[in-house]
Enzyme design. Structure first.
Site, short mmCIF file in Angstrom:
data_model
loop_
_atom_site.label_atom_id
_atom_site.label_comp_id
_atom_site.label_asym_id
_atom_site.label_seq_id
_atom_site.Cartn_x
_atom_site.Cartn_y
_atom_site.Cartn_z
N ASN A 24 0.87 -1.18 0.00
CA ASN A 24 0.00 0.00 0.00
C ASN A 24 0.90 1.23 0.00
O ASN A 24 1.49 1.57 1.03
CB ASN A 24 -0.89 -0.04 1.25
CG ASN A 24 -1.70 1.23 1.42
OD1 ASN A 24 -1.80 2.05 0.49
ND2 ASN A 24 -2.31 1.40 2.58
N LYS A 26 0.09 4.27 -0.33
CA LYS A 26 -0.54 5.49 0.23
C LYS A 26 -0.27 6.68 -0.70
O LYS A 26 -0.25 6.50 -1.91
CB LYS A 26 -0.05 5.72 1.67
CG LYS A 26 -0.18 4.45 2.52
CD LYS A 26 0.02 4.65 3.98
CE LYS A 26 -0.14 3.31 4.70
NZ LYS A 26 -0.16 3.42 6.14
N HIS A 111 -9.64 1.39 4.47
CA HIS A 111 -8.39 1.51 5.23
C HIS A 111 -8.63 2.44 6.42
O HIS A 111 -9.40 3.40 6.32
CB HIS A 111 -7.28 2.06 4.33
CG HIS A 111 -5.94 1.99 4.98
ND1 HIS A 111 -5.52 2.93 5.88
CD2 HIS A 111 -4.93 1.08 4.87
CE1 HIS A 111 -4.29 2.60 6.31
NE2 HIS A 111 -3.92 1.49 5.71
N GLU A 113 -6.99 4.79 7.58
CA GLU A 113 -6.74 6.22 7.31
C GLU A 113 -7.95 6.85 6.61
O GLU A 113 -8.28 8.01 6.85
CB GLU A 113 -5.45 6.37 6.47
CG GLU A 113 -4.23 6.12 7.34
CD GLU A 113 -3.01 5.57 6.62
OE1 GLU A 113 -2.96 5.62 5.38
OE2 GLU A 113 -2.10 5.07 7.31
N GLU A 180 -5.86 -5.12 10.24
CA GLU A 180 -4.82 -4.11 10.50
C GLU A 180 -5.12 -3.39 11.81
O GLU A 180 -5.87 -2.40 11.83
CB GLU A 180 -4.80 -3.09 9.36
CG GLU A 180 -4.42 -3.67 8.02
CD GLU A 180 -3.73 -2.62 7.13
OE1 GLU A 180 -2.65 -2.90 6.65
OE2 GLU A 180 -4.29 -1.52 6.98
N GLY A 186 2.29 1.86 10.83
CA GLY A 186 3.27 2.93 10.72
C GLY A 186 4.02 3.23 12.00
O GLY A 186 4.69 4.25 12.12
N SER A 219 3.13 -2.57 10.26
CA SER A 219 4.57 -2.68 10.51
C SER A 219 5.16 -4.04 10.09
O SER A 219 6.03 -4.59 10.77
CB SER A 219 4.88 -2.39 11.99
OG SER A 219 4.53 -1.04 12.29
N GLY A 241 4.79 1.15 4.73
CA GLY A 241 6.12 1.75 4.60
C GLY A 241 7.15 0.84 3.94
O GLY A 241 7.94 1.29 3.10
P1 PGA Z 1 2.65 0.02 7.66
O1 PGA Z 1 1.20 0.34 7.02
O2 PGA Z 1 3.13 -1.28 7.05
O3 PGA Z 1 3.50 1.20 7.29
O4 PGA Z 1 2.45 -0.14 9.13
C1 PGA Z 1 0.27 -0.68 6.77
C2 PGA Z 1 -0.98 -0.11 6.15
O5 PGA Z 1 -1.36 1.02 6.47
O6 PGA Z 1 -1.65 -0.78 5.34
#
Ligand code: PGA
Length: 255
Positions: A24, A26, A111, A113, A180, A186, A219, A241
């Protein structure tokens, strides 16, 4: 490796691969950066047979990536959202036909976010999932609890309510779910793999189709991918990330 065989045995009968590793991106990467990523990544990625890699890029990078993924069946394109109508006066939204034209096969929906920053609700998530499925795009439905839910022992009830709202009248043959936990996104603070496996077992118990591919996200990195994928109920990962650098994401898909 034994756990892969176990998952192979549980493969569903749809055309979807059981093991799906998705990046992803983003709101990262211009077209130029996306092209340069793909050139490096495609030469480094050597996933186990039967693994589907998905790159969920920003809308602007999809067309340039489509030219590359056309020759690479192991790597598919995903969007990060999708509107439920074909067209209309909806500034800033994107529709299913706009995405299928670019050979998009997957779409992240709901998601955290989108839910926390852009007012996404279980109702709109449900509409978006159905719109994706209508054109053959596989939705990746995201669910997960906050730290507050966890501290109040409300993880299970929260996730069950997210599933109930999102999956009304949804075909569970063409569906991926990503668990998630929001506190793990993150932050570098990964959910213990056995705990992720426990919650994913709960998610699976709520489904009409127990063979749905269920990913873990939050993560994920090269140092924890093996332990995560060794969990019997975890079929893949959704990576934020660590999907932005070609060599790091390649280490994850080649786990
Ligand atoms: P992350 O994000 O791997 O940076 O923790 C995962 C996501 O938001 O799908």
């Amino acid at each position: 490796m034994l756990y892969i065989n176990f998952k192979e045995l549980n493969r569903n009968h749809s055309t979807l691969p059981k093991i799906v590793i998705a990046g992803n991106w983003k709101m990262y990467k211009t077209q130029y950066e996306a092209k340069s990523f793909f050139q490096d990544f495609s030469s480094l990625a050597q996933p186990q047979p039967g693994t589907q890699i998905v790159i969920c890029a920003p809308f602007t990078a999809l067309s340039i990536l489509a030219a590359y993924t056309a020759n690479q069946p192991a790597i598919a394109l995903g969007a990060q959202n999708i509107h439920w109508l074909e067209s209309g006066a909806y500034t800033g939204e994107i529709s299913a036909p706009m995405l299928t034209e670019l050979d998009v096969k997957f779409a992240i929906i709901g998601h955290s976010e989108r839910r926390q920053l852009f007012g996404e609700t279980n109702e709109t998530v449900n509409l978006r999932i159905k719109a994706a499925q209508q054109v053959g795009i596989t939705p990746i439905l995201c669910v997960g609890e906050t730290k507050l839910h966890r501290d109040r022992n409300a993880t299970e009830s929260w996730i069950i309510s997210q599933l109930e709202g999102a999956l009304i009248d949804v075909d569970q043959q063409n569906l991926i779910i990503a668990y998630e936990p929001i506190w793990a996104i993150g932050t570098g603070d990964t959910c213990e793999p056995c705990e992720a496996n426990r919650v994913i077992t709960l998610i699976r118990s709520q489904l009409k189709n127990p063979d749905v591919t269920i990913q873990y996200g939050g993560s994920v990195k090269p140092s924890n991918i093996q332990e995560i994928m060794a969990q019997p109920q975890i079929d893949g990962v959704l990576v934020g990330g660590a999907s932005l650098e070609p060599d790091i994401f390649a280490k994850i898909v080649n786990y």
